[in-house]
Design an enzyme around this catalytic site. Structure first.
Site, PDB file in Angstrom:
ATOM      1  N   LYS A  91       0.473  -1.284   0.407  1.00  0.00           N
ATOM      2  CA  LYS A  91       0.012  -0.346  -0.598  1.00  0.00           C
ATOM      3  C   LYS A  91       0.343   1.184  -0.270  1.00  0.00           C
ATOM      4  O   LYS A  91       2.030   1.037   0.589  1.00  0.00           O
ATOM      5  CB  LYS A  91      -0.978   0.053   0.712  1.00  0.00           C
ATOM      6  CG  LYS A  91      -0.289   0.247   2.733  1.00  0.00           C
ATOM      7  CD  LYS A  91      -0.983   0.023   3.856  1.00  0.00           C
ATOM      8  CE  LYS A  91       0.009  -0.099   5.059  1.00  0.00           C
ATOM      9  NZ  LYS A  91      -0.918  -0.718   6.278  1.00  0.00           N
ATOM     10  N   TYR A 128      13.363  30.846   6.285  1.00  0.00           N
ATOM     11  CA  TYR A 128      12.645  32.265   6.772  1.00  0.00           C
ATOM     12  C   TYR A 128      12.281  32.608   8.115  1.00  0.00           C
ATOM     13  O   TYR A 128      12.990  31.476   8.893  1.00  0.00           O
ATOM     14  CB  TYR A 128      11.260  31.008   6.441  1.00  0.00           C
ATOM     15  CG  TYR A 128      10.675  30.903   5.212  1.00  0.00           C
ATOM     16  CD1 TYR A 128      10.100  31.747   4.289  1.00  0.00           C
ATOM     17  CD2 TYR A 128      10.563  29.578   4.021  1.00  0.00           C
ATOM     18  CE1 TYR A 128      10.333  31.788   2.310  1.00  0.00           C
ATOM     19  CE2 TYR A 128      10.629  30.045   2.976  1.00  0.00           C
ATOM     20  CZ  TYR A 128       9.843  31.218   2.000  1.00  0.00           C
ATOM     21  OH  TYR A 128       9.987  30.877   0.910  1.00  0.00           O
TER      22      TYR A 128
HETATM   23  C1  LIG Z   1      -0.386  -1.436   6.408  1.00  0.00           C
HETATM   24  C2  LIG Z   1      -0.852  -2.779   7.797  1.00  0.00           C
HETATM   25  C3  LIG Z   1      -0.328  -3.857   7.265  1.00  0.00           C
HETATM   26  C4  LIG Z   1       1.156  -3.756   7.928  1.00  0.00           C
HETATM   27  O1  LIG Z   1       1.986  -3.273   8.579  1.00  0.00           O
HETATM   28  P1  LIG Z   1       3.270  -3.049   8.698  1.00  0.00           P
HETATM   29  O2  LIG Z   1       3.699  -3.041  10.157  1.00  0.00           O
HETATM   30  O3  LIG Z   1       3.957  -2.580   7.998  1.00  0.00           O
HETATM   31  O4  LIG Z   1       4.329  -4.255   8.503  1.00  0.00           O
HETATM   32  C5  LIG Z   1      -0.340  -4.524   7.969  1.00  0.00           C
HETATM   33  N1  LIG Z   1      -2.232  -4.750   8.242  1.00  0.00           N
HETATM   34  C6  LIG Z   1      -2.996  -3.490   7.609  1.00  0.00           C
HETATM   35  C7  LIG Z   1      -4.179  -3.661   8.153  1.00  0.00           C
HETATM   36  C8  LIG Z   1      -2.439  -3.244   7.277  1.00  0.00           C
HETATM   37  O5  LIG Z   1      -3.113  -1.744   7.822  1.00  0.00           O
END
Ligand SMILES: *Cc1c(COP(=O)(O)O)cnc(C)c1O
Length: 375
Positions: free
Chosen positions: A38, A268
């Protein structure tokens, strides 16, 4: 040959493959590993990462949105794709069209999706998410209610039961054990009435890396580990047993180098004022590239193997660093924001700590305009 960009990330295909193999080897052949890609694979490029893990034998991938799943399909990725967080009615058609696997997060959604499929004469396998104490997506309900809804659905076929842990890194909290217990009890109760999903899954990186085997079931969903990170645990935690290394290096070029007199304001708001004559470098990277603004006056980069502190405000496209201890640094040279040069190293976790955030946020925050280079 270094790429000709003002800022870029280098992603090691071999390291991602090695990290995937490390997870595989740790959980063993009875546990399916689902690489989580993702958010453009946490900034590493979802299509590239999907190809790498597919070559390593990954049969599943997980994304958050239908759009992310569609992009993988359009790139020719054939693995099963679990869409973990997209329950909008407007997304339903894409599950069918692109052979994506939905995570259903409520019994009302289950019934509505079933009716929608009936209207189209179609069928789909799904994973049902239950809320075991995360308090986010997922069904809160008895085994009886869940069993009734699962049975009533004819066109949606239950393939997986999943949940997500809220405090996996906190060994001082009883929350993880409670969630595992609720999940196990629900699985047992469903099994008793003849509902046996092919997959049960609860674990992300932390319970894998810290070898909390009772959380693995038949499938684990690892993101962070794939990219080479395991968050530090709190409380009486065992030593992590997973050996992974960061796959991503972030570089930026020095656009300009100059001498400023004592008392000269930098950037800034004049958040920094040179206490003495200083040699400064202006880098072609800023918060619009994903370098956290919170690193203003507190972060550092690595220039020619030495740490160079960030001076003043991180601005949209530019960041100023102190090169006083780095006389050889010249315009056009590349510095390292995440990565290592000789003995000096800085990973996303360290950068995140300085910025008051988490490594996930830093990695996902690296913007699209930062070129991805695969090595
Ligand atoms: C992002 C996510 C993961 C992966 O988590 P990590 O800590 O990056 O391994 C697993 N399950 C769900 C539901 C997630 O949203």
């Amino acid at each position: 040959m270094e790429p000709p960009y003002r800022t870029w990330v280098e992603i090691s295909r071999a390291q991602i493959a090695a990290n995937f193999r490390a997870v595989r080897a740790l959980v063993g052949p009875a546990v399916e590993v689902v690489p989580v890609v993702k958010a453009d694979a946490y900034g590493h490029g979802a299509v590239e990462v999907a190809r790498i893990v597919a070559r390593e034998g990954a049969r599943w991938l997980a994304v958050s949105t239908v759009e992310e799943g569609v992009a993988l399909r359009e790139a020719g990725i054939a693995a099963r794709i679990l869409v973990m967080a997209d329950t909008l009615e407007s997304s339903r058609a894409a599950f069918l069209e692109y052979a994506l696997t939905p995570v259903v997060v409520s019994l009302d959604d289950l019934r509505a999706f079933e009716a929608w499929l009936a209207g189209r004469g179609a069928e789909l396998r799904y994973h049902l998410k239950v809320d075991t104490g995360m308090g986010r997506l997922g069904v809160i309900g008895s085994a009886e209610e869940i069993a009734r809804a699962v049975r009533a659905a004819q066109r949606l076929r239950l393939e997986g039961l999943m949940s997500h842990l809220a405090s996996a890194a906190d060994y001082a909290s009883p929350q993880t054990d409670e969630q595992i217990r609720r999940f196990t009890e629900l699985l047992t109760a469903l099994r008793r009435v003849g509902i046996v999903p092919a997959y049960a899954h609860l674990a992300s990186t932390i319970p894998v890396a810290y070898a909390r085997r009772e959380a693995w079931f038949g499938m684990v969903r690892t993101g962070h580990a794939l990219y080479g990170y395991v968050s530090p645990a709190r409380g009486p935690a065992p030593k992590p047993v997973l050996e992974v290394k960061p796959a991503l290096t972030w570089k930026a070029r020095i656009l300009s180098v100059k001498q400023v007199p004592a008392g000269w304001p930098i950037g800034y708001g004049a958040m920094f004022r040179a206490p003495r004559p200083m040699r400064i470098g202006i880098l072609g990277v800023g918060y619009a590239d994903g370098l956290p603004h919170r690193l203003s006056n507190r972060g550092q980069v690595i220039a020619h193997g030495r740490f160079a502190p960030i001076l003043g405000a991180v601005s949209m496209d530019l960041t100023t660093v102190d090169l006083s201890d780095c006389p050889e640094a010249a315009p056009g040279d590349a510095v390292t924001l995440i990565g290592e040069e000789g003995a000096a190293r800085q990973d996303a976790q360290q950068l995140a700590r300085l910025a008051g955030t988490i490594s996930y946020d830093v990695l996902c925050g690296i913007r699209a305009r930062v070129k991805r280079v695969y090595v």
